[in-house]
Structure formats: C-alpha cells, structure tokens
Design a protein around this motif. Structure first.
Motif, PDB file in Angstrom:
ATOM      1  N   LEU A 179       0.033  -2.335  -6.685  1.00 41.40           N
ATOM      2  CA  LEU A 179      -0.842  -3.207  -7.471  1.00 41.40           C
ATOM      3  C   LEU A 179      -2.162  -3.450  -6.742  1.00 41.40           C
ATOM      4  N   ILE A 180      -2.071  -3.710  -5.456  1.00 43.43           N
ATOM      5  CA  ILE A 180      -3.278  -3.926  -4.652  1.00 43.43           C
ATOM      6  C   ILE A 180      -4.154  -2.672  -4.672  1.00 43.43           C
ATOM      7  N   CYS A 181      -3.520  -1.521  -4.545  1.00 38.57           N
ATOM      8  CA  CYS A 181      -4.257  -0.250  -4.532  1.00 38.57           C
ATOM      9  C   CYS A 181      -5.050  -0.063  -5.825  1.00 38.57           C
ATOM     10  N   SER A 182      -4.465  -0.476  -6.935  1.00 36.31           N
ATOM     11  CA  SER A 182      -5.129  -0.317  -8.232  1.00 36.31           C
ATOM     12  C   SER A 182      -6.310  -1.265  -8.397  1.00 36.31           C
ATOM     13  N   LYS A 183      -6.391  -2.283  -7.529  1.00 35.88           N
ATOM     14  CA  LYS A 183      -7.459  -3.286  -7.643  1.00 35.88           C
ATOM     15  C   LYS A 183      -8.544  -3.126  -6.575  1.00 35.88           C
ATOM     16  N   ILE A 184      -8.436  -2.076  -5.770  1.00 35.81           N
ATOM     17  CA  ILE A 184      -9.447  -1.821  -4.741  1.00 35.81           C
ATOM     18  C   ILE A 184     -10.546  -0.948  -5.343  1.00 35.81           C
ATOM     19  N   PRO A 185     -11.803  -1.357  -5.245  1.00 32.44           N
ATOM     20  CA  PRO A 185     -12.899  -0.537  -5.797  1.00 32.44           C
ATOM     21  C   PRO A 185     -12.936   0.847  -5.146  1.00 32.44           C
ATOM     22  N   THR A 186     -13.279   1.849  -5.926  1.00 26.97           N
ATOM     23  CA  THR A 186     -13.318   3.228  -5.432  1.00 26.97           C
ATOM     24  C   THR A 186     -14.241   3.387  -4.231  1.00 26.97           C
ATOM     25  N   VAL A 198      -3.088   9.753  -7.663  1.00 18.63           N
ATOM     26  CA  VAL A 198      -3.796  10.949  -8.143  1.00 18.63           C
ATOM     27  C   VAL A 198      -5.188  10.576  -8.647  1.00 18.63           C
ATOM     28  N   GLY A 199      -5.303   9.426  -9.286  1.00 21.33           N
ATOM     29  CA  GLY A 199      -6.609   8.976  -9.765  1.00 21.33           C
ATOM     30  C   GLY A 199      -7.592   8.748  -8.632  1.00 21.33           C
ATOM     31  N   ILE A 200      -7.126   8.104  -7.573  1.00 21.62           N
ATOM     32  CA  ILE A 200      -7.998   7.838  -6.424  1.00 21.62           C
ATOM     33  C   ILE A 200      -8.358   9.140  -5.710  1.00 21.62           C
ATOM     34  N   LEU A 201      -7.384  10.043  -5.581  1.00 15.03           N
ATOM     35  CA  LEU A 201      -7.661  11.334  -4.950  1.00 15.03           C
ATOM     36  C   LEU A 201      -8.707  12.122  -5.738  1.00 15.03           C
ATOM     37  N   SER A 202      -8.611  12.062  -7.043  1.00 13.24           N
ATOM     38  CA  SER A 202      -9.578  12.781  -7.885  1.00 13.24           C
ATOM     39  C   SER A 202     -10.984  12.225  -7.697  1.00 13.24           C
ATOM     40  N   ASP A 203     -11.076  10.908  -7.577  1.00 10.22           N
ATOM     41  CA  ASP A 203     -12.386  10.275  -7.372  1.00 10.22           C
ATOM     42  C   ASP A 203     -12.922  10.524  -5.963  1.00 10.22           C
ATOM     43  N   GLY A 204     -12.004  10.683  -5.001  1.00  8.91           N
ATOM     44  CA  GLY A 204     -12.424  10.853  -3.604  1.00  8.91           C
ATOM     45  C   GLY A 204     -12.288  12.271  -3.118  1.00  8.91           C
ATOM     46  N   ILE A 205     -12.515  13.234  -4.017  1.00 14.45           N
ATOM     47  CA  ILE A 205     -12.250  14.642  -3.733  1.00 14.45           C
ATOM     48  C   ILE A 205     -13.045  15.169  -2.539  1.00 14.45           C
ATOM     49  N   GLY A 219      -4.131  10.176   1.225  1.00 17.72           N
ATOM     50  CA  GLY A 219      -3.585  10.252  -0.126  1.00 17.72           C
ATOM     51  C   GLY A 219      -2.512  11.313  -0.270  1.00 17.72           C
ATOM     52  N   PHE A 220      -2.751  12.486   0.303  1.00 14.74           N
ATOM     53  CA  PHE A 220      -1.738  13.539   0.214  1.00 14.74           C
ATOM     54  C   PHE A 220      -0.525  13.237   1.102  1.00 14.74           C
ATOM     55  N   THR A 221      -0.716  12.389   2.100  1.00 16.29           N
ATOM     56  CA  THR A 221       0.439  11.909   2.869  1.00 16.29           C
ATOM     57  C   THR A 221       1.358  11.097   1.962  1.00 16.29           C
ATOM     58  N   VAL A 222       0.758  10.295   1.089  1.00 20.41           N
ATOM     59  CA  VAL A 222       1.544   9.526   0.115  1.00 20.41           C
ATOM     60  C   VAL A 222       2.239  10.469  -0.864  1.00 20.41           C
ATOM     61  N   VAL A 223       1.517  11.470  -1.344  1.00 13.98           N
ATOM     62  CA  VAL A 223       2.108  12.439  -2.282  1.00 13.98           C
ATOM     63  C   VAL A 223       3.339  13.099  -1.664  1.00 13.98           C
ATOM     64  N   ALA A 224       3.211  13.538  -0.418  1.00 10.96           N
ATOM     65  CA  ALA A 224       4.337  14.198   0.254  1.00 10.96           C
ATOM     66  C   ALA A 224       5.509  13.243   0.449  1.00 10.96           C
ATOM     67  N   ALA A 225       5.216  12.021   0.865  1.00  7.41           N
ATOM     68  CA  ALA A 225       6.283  11.041   1.100  1.00  7.41           C
ATOM     69  C   ALA A 225       6.976  10.657  -0.205  1.00  7.41           C
ATOM     70  N   ALA A 226       6.190  10.482  -1.256  1.00  2.55           N
ATOM     71  CA  ALA A 226       6.749  10.046  -2.541  1.00  2.55           C
ATOM     72  C   ALA A 226       7.586  11.135  -3.208  1.00  2.55           C
ATOM     73  N   SER A 267       6.455  13.739 -12.223  1.00  2.00           N
ATOM     74  CA  SER A 267       5.350  12.835 -12.566  1.00  2.00           C
ATOM     75  C   SER A 267       4.031  13.349 -12.002  1.00  2.00           C
ATOM     76  N   LEU A 268       4.063  13.794 -10.766  1.00  3.19           N
ATOM     77  CA  LEU A 268       2.851  14.309 -10.124  1.00  3.19           C
ATOM     78  C   LEU A 268       2.369  15.593 -10.795  1.00  3.19           C
ATOM     79  N   MET A 269       3.308  16.448 -11.157  1.00  6.91           N
ATOM     80  CA  MET A 269       2.928  17.684 -11.843  1.00  6.91           C
ATOM     81  C   MET A 269       2.379  17.393 -13.234  1.00  6.91           C
ATOM     82  N   ASP A 270       2.945  16.401 -13.910  1.00  4.32           N
ATOM     83  CA  ASP A 270       2.421  16.001 -15.220  1.00  4.32           C
ATOM     84  C   ASP A 270       0.985  15.495 -15.104  1.00  4.32           C
ATOM     85  N   LEU A 271       0.660  14.946 -13.938  1.00  4.66           N
ATOM     86  CA  LEU A 271      -0.697  14.444 -13.682  1.00  4.66           C
ATOM     87  C   LEU A 271      -1.618  15.544 -13.147  1.00  4.66           C
ATOM     88  N   ARG A 272      -1.116  16.778 -13.135  1.00  2.00           N
ATOM     89  CA  ARG A 272      -1.877  17.963 -12.712  1.00  2.00           C
ATOM     90  C   ARG A 272      -2.309  17.892 -11.253  1.00  2.00           C
TER      91      ARG A 272
END
Length: 370
Positions: free
Chosen positions: A127-134, A170-177, A186-193, A203-208
C-alpha cells in the motif's frame, strides 16, 4: 492446482496465554514455561513462524524492534490519504530501510520477516509503495528492498499477490525503465515474489513482464542488472509443489518468441570479464527449452561466444564460468544441428583442453562430460 497441505498456526495472543498458563497453573519459571510452550507446539506440528517468543514481562510483540518500525509506518500511512510528500517521504524511506535491515534473510534474526508478515507487513508495504510518487526514486528503492526482504515463502508471496503487488511493481518498473537502482531493486522483488509461486508467475506474465525484461535487455538501460537474470530464471523454473502442470514451458517459448533469447546471447558478448556472464548463461539455459529455441540461440552466435568463454575460463582458471558455460553448451547440444556445429567449430578440442586444465575438479568435469 493441487490442494495445499494444511498447516496448523497459532496467534500471538494464544501463544502468550499458553506461556502464562505454564507459569500460573503449572508453577514453571518463566524461561522453562517459554521453552515448554515452544516444544509442545512444535511437537503438535504448529507453525511458530511469525510468533514473538519471549518471557512474559520481558518484552512482548509491541516491544519488538520490527513491530515498532511497522507501527510507525502504519501511522504514517494512516495520516496520508493519497500520495506521500515532503517530510513523510523522508521518514518513510528511513523506516523502510530499517525494516529491510531487520528482516533481511541473511541476518542473525531471520525470524523478523515472518513476524512482520504475520502482522500485515506485506499488505502495508504494498500500500505504501502505491502511494509513493514516481519521482521519489530513493523511497521507491527502499520500498522495493523492504518488500523483497519480506517475501520468504508461499504465504508471503500470496499476500503480495492478494495486495496487488505484481501490478504495483511492474507499473513502477515500467515508469523507471532507465533508472538502474529502480530496476535492480524491482527485479529483486519480481524474483522473490515468483519463487515457488506459480500464481504469481502467471500474474506477472499477464502484466507482460516479459516485454519489460526485453526492453531492459535491449540496451535502453546502461549497467548490469543481476536481479533481472535471476527474475528470468525464477519465472521459467517449475518450483511450486502445489502445481501438477506448470506453465513455465510456455513462458519460455514466449520469451524466445519476442526476442529474449537473442538478447541474452548479446549479453554474453561481454565475455569472461562481464559480471553478468554467469547469470545471463543460467537465464539463457532456462529459456532454451526446445530444439527450435536452441537452434535460434546458435544462429544468434550463441555457440561461438560460449566456446570463446570456455577457452577463456580454462586459461584464467575460472571454474564457475567453466561449469556454467559447459552446462549451457550441453543444453544447446540437445539439438542435432547444434552438435554438429559445436564439433565443426572445434568445440570438442576446447572441451578436452578444459578437462585437462580442471582435471582435479569433479564439478567442471561433470559438466564437460554431460
């Protein structure tokens, strides 16, 4: 998906009450009462992860450092309706850094992550992550690090998924490419999750996430991102024992189809001096799941670069590179046409020479023989 095995759990309150009963009703001293409660519940098959184990009166869950950190984050989150700003971001960054330090798995007190997760920490961090400005780059990196430190088992990764974690990350990674630190964390989170959780992989594959990975590999970002290769490997590994038939084979074909296999071959061209050579080779091996993909890797120059790395690893006595490159070469040799290409390019001579150089190392010799 196969049914999950039921695990018996206990609340913090029930655990504390059991310890108290041992003291009040059975006359045990506090230390003995605590030890008896732990042993009794463990013998009954109760999962005690996430439980603060302490003697009554000598610090409870509210006094636990990780919980104190979590409570402060909860308060800051409650005080902010939408996005965080100003001084809140400074405080949140510091608290998230503290939380990740307390929870990181290789620290002595690795039970902290389970304690935080059991008390709503993953949901809160998402929730906190979703409220942090890009634009608040450092805060996002700290949030990703804290998030990764909490993802230690299927229960935690399920909480991450249920909290919308995949979409947020994935949204934050896309913005911070183009931001190396964002991508690394971010990819550390992807691997852990995705580790051990087929549903999160889906879910991650559905998000491309595969298209995002290709963007990064295609050179839009400068620098080596170890966690990116880890994420590829995890996404393409069938490691969820709840699943009868994994989808990872299809994901690997999808990775290859959009060009990730060729992009990984390109990343091998840095040679033995590249810090990502081993990780990229392991990731490429995970993508090479059929004859067609193995051939495409060879067509992209994969065999040539691997044989060069095999030669160099022998000269520099780098057994890690030798093992990894031979393992990938063996996988590619599953294609008959690739076998012929390896022989034609002098591959057998190079492997024989490598065997001689590592004659005292069974781990390298095993990969050469395979």
């Amino acid at each position: 998906m196969a049914p999950t095995k039921n695990v018996r759990t206990i609340s913090q309150e029930a655990f504390d009450e059991l310890v108290k009963e041992n003291i009040d009703d059975l006359g045990m001293d506090p230390a003995e009462a605590l030890e008896d409660a732990i042993q009794t519940l463990s013998l009954q098959g109760v999962d005690l992860s996430g439980i603060v184990k302490c003697v009554p009166g000598e610090g409870g869950i509210k006094d636990h450092p990780a919980m104190q950190c979590l409570d402060k984050l909860k308060q800051l989150n409650a005080d902010s309706k939408d996005q965080f700003g100003g001084q809140d971001l400074v405080q949140i960054t510091a608290l998230l850094n503290d939380l990740s330090e307390l929870c990181i798995s290789n620290k002595e007190d690795s039970g902290n992550a389970a304690i935080v997760a059991k008390n709503g920490g993953i949901e809160l961090v998402c929730l906190i992550c979703s409220k942090i400005p890009t634009k608040s780059r450092q805060c996002l990196v700290s949030c990703f690090k804290a998030m990764a430190s909490l993802l230690t088992d299927v229960q935690s990764t399920e909480s991450f998924r249920a909290s919308g974690g995949p979409k947020i990350v994935v949204g934050i990674l896309s913005d911070g490419i183009r931001d190396l630190d964002i991508l690394k964390s971010g990819f550390t989170v992807v691997a852990a999750a995705a580790s051990g959780n087929e549903v999160v992989k889906q879910s991650l594959m559905d998000l491309r996430v595969d298209e995002l990975i290709l963007q990064v590999l295609s050179g839009q970002t400068q620098g080596s991102i170890q966690s990116l290769y880890d994420a590829i490997r995890v996404l393409l590994t069938s490691d969820d024992n709840r699943v009868v038939a994994s989808e990872v084979y299809g994901y690997a074909r999808r990775f290859a189809k959009i060009g990730i296999a060729k992009a990984l071959v390109e990343s091998l061209h840095g040679g033995i001096s590249s810090p990502s050579l081993v990780s990229a080779s392991i990731a490429l091996k995970a993508v090479a799941v059929n004859d067609e993909i193995c051939k495409s890797i060879a067509d992209a120059g994969g065999i040539d670069v691997l044989l060069k790395c095999v030669d160099d690893s022998g000269e520099q006595r780098n057994k890690t590179v030798a093992r990894t490159c031979c393992s990938l070469l063996s996988k590619l040799a599953g294609s008959d046409s690739n076998k012929s290409a390896i022989v034609e390019k002098g591959g057998m001579d190079k492997l024989i020479k490598l065997s001689a150089r590592f004659s005292d190392d069974p781990s390298v010799l095993q990969e050469v023989r395979d």
